[in-house]
Structure formats: structure tokens, C-alpha cells
Design an enzyme around this catalytic site. Structure first.
Site, PDB file in Angstrom:
ATOM      1  N   TYR A  10       3.712  11.189  -4.794  1.00 32.49           N
ATOM      2  CA  TYR A  10       2.866  12.117  -4.033  1.00 32.49           C
ATOM      3  C   TYR A  10       2.302  13.225  -4.914  1.00 32.49           C
ATOM      4  O   TYR A  10       1.220  13.732  -4.669  1.00 32.49           O
ATOM      5  CB  TYR A  10       3.658  12.751  -2.884  1.00 32.49           C
ATOM      6  CG  TYR A  10       3.637  11.938  -1.611  1.00 32.49           C
ATOM      7  CD1 TYR A  10       4.191  10.661  -1.575  1.00 32.49           C
ATOM      8  CD2 TYR A  10       3.064  12.438  -0.449  1.00 32.49           C
ATOM      9  CE1 TYR A  10       4.175   9.915  -0.414  1.00 32.49           C
ATOM     10  CE2 TYR A  10       3.042  11.699   0.720  1.00 32.49           C
ATOM     11  CZ  TYR A  10       3.597  10.440   0.735  1.00 32.49           C
ATOM     12  OH  TYR A  10       3.567   9.710   1.893  1.00 32.49           O
ATOM     13  N   LYS A  70      13.680   0.875  -6.214  1.00 32.02           N
ATOM     14  CA  LYS A  70      13.439  -0.461  -6.761  1.00 32.02           C
ATOM     15  C   LYS A  70      13.690  -0.427  -8.261  1.00 32.02           C
ATOM     16  O   LYS A  70      12.764  -0.421  -9.079  1.00 32.02           O
ATOM     17  CB  LYS A  70      12.025  -0.953  -6.410  1.00 32.02           C
ATOM     18  CG  LYS A  70      12.029  -1.711  -5.076  1.00 32.02           C
ATOM     19  CD  LYS A  70      10.724  -2.374  -4.742  1.00 32.02           C
ATOM     20  CE  LYS A  70      10.410  -3.579  -5.591  1.00 32.02           C
ATOM     21  NZ  LYS A  70      11.231  -4.776  -5.287  1.00 32.02           N
ATOM     22  N   ASP A 111      12.687  -2.948  -0.622  1.00 34.28           N
ATOM     23  CA  ASP A 111      12.118  -4.041   0.194  1.00 34.28           C
ATOM     24  C   ASP A 111      13.202  -4.671   1.071  1.00 34.28           C
ATOM     25  O   ASP A 111      12.997  -4.919   2.258  1.00 34.28           O
ATOM     26  CB  ASP A 111      11.415  -5.090  -0.692  1.00 34.28           C
ATOM     27  CG  ASP A 111      12.310  -5.656  -1.796  1.00 34.28           C
ATOM     28  OD1 ASP A 111      13.347  -5.047  -2.103  1.00 34.28           O
ATOM     29  OD2 ASP A 111      11.961  -6.722  -2.349  1.00 34.28           O
ATOM     30  N   ASP A 123       8.562   7.571   3.267  1.00 30.82           N
ATOM     31  CA  ASP A 123       7.431   7.643   4.191  1.00 30.82           C
ATOM     32  C   ASP A 123       7.333   6.353   4.984  1.00 30.82           C
ATOM     33  O   ASP A 123       7.257   6.351   6.218  1.00 30.82           O
ATOM     34  CB  ASP A 123       6.142   7.887   3.387  1.00 30.82           C
ATOM     35  CG  ASP A 123       4.920   7.967   4.280  1.00 30.82           C
ATOM     36  OD1 ASP A 123       5.000   8.647   5.318  1.00 30.82           O
ATOM     37  OD2 ASP A 123       3.890   7.356   3.938  1.00 30.82           O
ATOM     38  N   ASP A 135       8.723   5.350   9.115  1.00 32.30           N
ATOM     39  CA  ASP A 135       7.860   4.844  10.193  1.00 32.30           C
ATOM     40  C   ASP A 135       8.470   3.595  10.821  1.00 32.30           C
ATOM     41  O   ASP A 135       8.437   3.417  12.041  1.00 32.30           O
ATOM     42  CB  ASP A 135       6.453   4.498   9.667  1.00 32.30           C
ATOM     43  CG  ASP A 135       5.468   5.651   9.816  1.00 32.30           C
ATOM     44  OD1 ASP A 135       5.921   6.819   9.792  1.00 32.30           O
ATOM     45  OD2 ASP A 135       4.258   5.391   9.954  1.00 32.30           O
TER      46      ASP A 135
HETATM   47  C1  IPM Z   1       4.313  11.913   7.007  1.00 34.69           C
HETATM   48  C2  IPM Z   1       2.824  11.681   6.891  1.00 34.69           C
HETATM   49  C3  IPM Z   1       2.318  12.400   5.641  1.00 34.69           C
HETATM   50  C4  IPM Z   1       2.990  11.760   4.450  1.00 34.69           C
HETATM   51  C5  IPM Z   1       0.794  12.424   5.507  1.00 34.69           C
HETATM   52  C6  IPM Z   1       0.122  13.023   6.716  1.00 34.69           C
HETATM   53  C7  IPM Z   1       0.378  13.147   4.260  1.00 34.69           C
HETATM   54  O1  IPM Z   1       2.540  10.328   6.891  1.00 34.69           O
HETATM   55  O2  IPM Z   1       4.730  13.067   7.120  1.00 34.69           O
HETATM   56  O3  IPM Z   1       5.056  10.933   7.029  1.00 34.69           O
HETATM   57  O4  IPM Z   1       2.511  10.732   3.938  1.00 34.69           O
HETATM   58  O5  IPM Z   1       4.003  12.295   4.005  1.00 34.69           O
HETATM   59 MN    MN Z   2       4.288   9.019   7.181  1.00 37.75          MN
END
Ligand code: IPM
Ligand code: MN
Length: 370
Positions: free
Chosen positions: A142, A193, A226, A250, A254
Site C-alpha cells: 500500500y 507467501k 492462498d 484486505d 472481505d
Molecule cells: C478497506 C478498503 C480500503 C483498503 C480502500 C478503500 C483503500 O478496501 O478498508 O478494506 O484497501 O484498505
Molecule cells: Mn478492503
């Protein structure tokens, strides 16, 4: 009663709608004598770009640095698809994380019993799920330099991002994970990884050494990122605390969020280092979901992740674990009564609005704090 200074940054899309409900929960806690909040509101993301030409103003950055905690909604949307990269909505969030040095991102994935059927996985796989993803938040790809697109002059361009981790960055996020595990089920799964990445080799080495030195009482496992993604959807209950880098965190968070039925359910905490004298940490709390431009302005967004973020704030920033438990209990009760916003409707007969969900949670909370 202590007064806590909260900065609210609702942001874009559904951010303002869900933040409204948080403001009302904070007011209720104030009236009930649980804690007093002094709130200020600032702009971040596209809304800050429209007002100031950048993703967060210096004045609002100052408020964030001075606040006891920041509550953040969401940023971004198609309206700002073409703004310059440096001032795109996401840049506001990344600047907050970097300047406040919020290196530890805690993303719990908890499956409320009433929602077990809203998940795309079978009930037995996710019922009772309670895992915590600890994502490194101020390093890795990042922020690593160089980060650029260069022109190779032969009709080709080259896009470059750089994954960098230093020992201290891995060690401090490792500590957060081990400390949390001790208060939970005492197990940490570290993920990288190392089979293809040097930063992964170092990550594994540093976590292993830290474990041996200071946390040998905690069970430690390593899994390639993975494989961990695959295990998360196969049998997620094998995990307690997962610690991983910024990018894998990240993605995996999700995936973990969706196990619980909806992205609209999950809060998160981003914490800095504890101050040596006061023990206080800089902190920002935000829902894991984004700005959901497709449903913004319709009053149908689920405010639970945002309200849950206030609960995390009470627990991690203000030592008000009891009040945090009550907010979470109020949310669980409302769900148990069958109240649903559109995102978690399942086969519910009727759905309720953002405001109605907020109101239902406050009604339950009122009973719990009375
Ligand atoms: C998160 C989001 C952010 C990230 C974006 C909005 C920059 O996806 O907080 O997970 O990638 O960290
Ligand atoms: Mn995210």
C-alpha cells in the site's frame, strides 16, 4: 463522567446515512449516563474533494490527530472516478491511517445466530463463527516506494508497486495478534507467501522468533495466504486470530466478512501504538463495507457495521467494554426478533430502513442501559 472527543467523518455514499444512526446511539449513551461524547464532524473522500480539492483538509487532519477517536463512514463513488490519483477519495483514508500511524487493523468476523442462513455457506460451517483478522495497515504494498507507472519509451509502460516490511513492523503487529489471542482462544494463524516473496520469508521468521521469545503459551500456525483463503471458506471455525499483511489482510477480511452473511454487518478498529505515559492509542473505527453508491441516498443501508464500530471504540479506546457488550447485545436482540435490512433479508417477509434499524437497536439498548 469523562467526556470523550469523537471526530465523525461520514464520507461518501451511504457513509452519512449510517453515521447518523451512530450519532443517535452516542446521544442515547450520553443521556443514560454511560459516557459523554463531544462530537465534531469533518469531511473525507469525495465530499472533501468537492469542498477543498483534496481527500481530507489539513484542518480535518488536525481534528483527527487531536480526537480521542475517529469514527469513519466510507469513501468513494463513480462521481470521483476521474479525479487525480493523489486526491482520489481513498487517499483521505490512507492518509489518516499513515499519519495517525494506525498499524493494527482488527477485523472481527462474527456470525450472529439469527443470520446463519443469510450466508452463502451452509449453516453448520458458519454457525457460532468468531474469528479476528489482524491486518497490518501502514506498510506493505500500500505504501512501499517506488510506486509509479513509468514510460519505457518503446510504446510500453511499466506499473510498479513495492512490497516492503521491516522487522519492527512485523513484530509489532505480531504482538497485537498474540495479545488478542490470549484473551480469546489462544491461537494465532500467521499468513504470507514465503514460497514466492522475500517479505513473506522475513514475515514468517520474525513471527516465529517472537512467538518463541514471548508468546510460547499461544498456539502458532503458519498458512500460505492462498491456502488460508481456501480454508476460510472450507472450515472457518478452525481459526481464532489470523495475522497477515496489508494486502492479504484486505482480501481475506472481505472473504471472512461474507461468511457472516453480509458485508453490512462488520465493524473494524485501526489502532496505533500505546502512548508510553498515558497508554492511550490513536484510533479510527470504521465499517468494513464501502460507500455502496448503488444504494446511497435510498435510506436502505444497514447501519449495524457502523454502530458496531462505535461499540469497538468504546471497548478499545475508552475501556467501556460493558457498554460495548450492551450495544452488541442490542444488535443481536434486534436480529433475533427478525428485523432485517435489505442486505440481510434472507427469506424475511418485510425489510426495514436504515433509520428503523437504528431506532430498533436504540430501543433495545435503552432497556439494557436503564
Ligand atoms: C478497506 C478498503 C480500503 C483498503 C480502500 C478503500 C483503500 O478496501 O478498508 O478494506 O484497501 O484498505
Ligand atoms: Mn478492503
Amino acid at each position: 463522567m469523562t467526556t470523550y472527543k469523537l471526530l465523525l467523518l461520514p464520507g461518501d455514499g451511504i457513509g452519512p446515512e449510517v453515521m447518523n444512526e451512530v450519532q443517535k446511539v452516542a446521544d442515547l449513551l450520553g443521556q443514560a449516563g454511560v459516557a459523554k461524547f463531544e462530537t465534531e464532524t469533518g469531511l473525507v473522500g469525495g465530499s472533501a474533494y468537492d469542498a477543498h480539492g483534496k481527500a481530507i483538509s489539513e484542518a480535518d487532519m488536525g481534528l483527527a490527530m487531536a480526537a480521542d477517536a475517529v469514527l469513519f463512514g466510507a469513501v468513494g463513488g463513480p462521481k470521483w472516478a476521474d479525479v487525480p490519483y493523489d486526491v482520489r477519495p481513498e487517499a483521505g483514508l490512507l492518509r489518516l491511517r499513515k499519519d495517525m500511524q494506525l498499524f493494527a487493523n482488527l477485523r472481527p468476523a462474527i456470525c450472529y445466530p439469527a443470520l446463519a442462513d443469510a450466508s452463502s455457506l451452509k449453516r453448520e460451517v458458519i454457525e457460532g463463527l468468531d474469528i479476528m483478522i489482524v491486518r497490518e495497515l501502514t506498510g506493505g504494498v500500500y505504501f512501499g516506494e517506488p510506486k509509479e507507472i513509468i514510460d519505457l519509451g518503446n510504446g510500453q509502460k511499466r506499473g510498479i508497486d513495492t512490497q516492503i516490511y521491516d522487522t519492527y513492523e512485523i513484530e509489532r503487529i505480531g504482538r497485537v495478534a498474540f495479545e488478542l489471542a490470549r484473551k480469546r482462544n489462544n491461537k494465532v494463524t500467521s499468513s504470507e507467501k514465503h514460497n514466492v516473496m522475500k517479505s513473506g520469508v522475513l514475515w514468517r521468521e520474525v513471527i516465529t522468533a517472537l512467538h518463541k521469545r514471548d508468546y510460547a503459551d499461544v498456539t502458532l500456525e503458519h498458512q500460505l495466504a492462498d491456502a488460508l483463503g481456501m480454508q476460510l471458506v472450507r472450515w472457518p471455525k478452525q481459526f481464532d486470530v489470523i495475522v497477515t499483511d496489508n494486502l492479504f489482510g484486505d482480501m481475506l477480511s472481505d472473504v471472512a466478512a461474507m461468511l457472516t452473511g453480509s458485508l453490512g454487518m462488520l465493524p473494524s478498529a485501526s489502532l496505533g501504538e500505546a502512548d508510553a505515559k498515558t497508554g492511550a492509542r490513536k484510533a479510527l473505527y470504521e465499517p468494513v463495507h464501502g460507500s455502496a453508491p448503488d444504494i446511497a441516498g435510498k435510506g436502505i443501508a444497514n447501519p449495524i457495521a457502523m454502530i458496531g464500530s462505535l461499540a469497538m471504540c468504546l471497548r478499545y479506546s475508552f475501556g467501556l467494554g460493558d457498554a460495548a457488550d450492551k450495544i452488541e447485545k442490542a444488535i443481536a436482540n434486534v436480529l433475533a426478533h427478525g428485523l432485517r435490512t435489505a442486505d440481510i433479508r434472507g427469506d424475511a417477509r418485510s425489510i426495514i430502513s436504515t433509520e428503523q434499524m437504528g431506532e430498533a437497536i436504540r430501543e433495545e439498548l435503552q432497556k439494557l442501559v436503564a
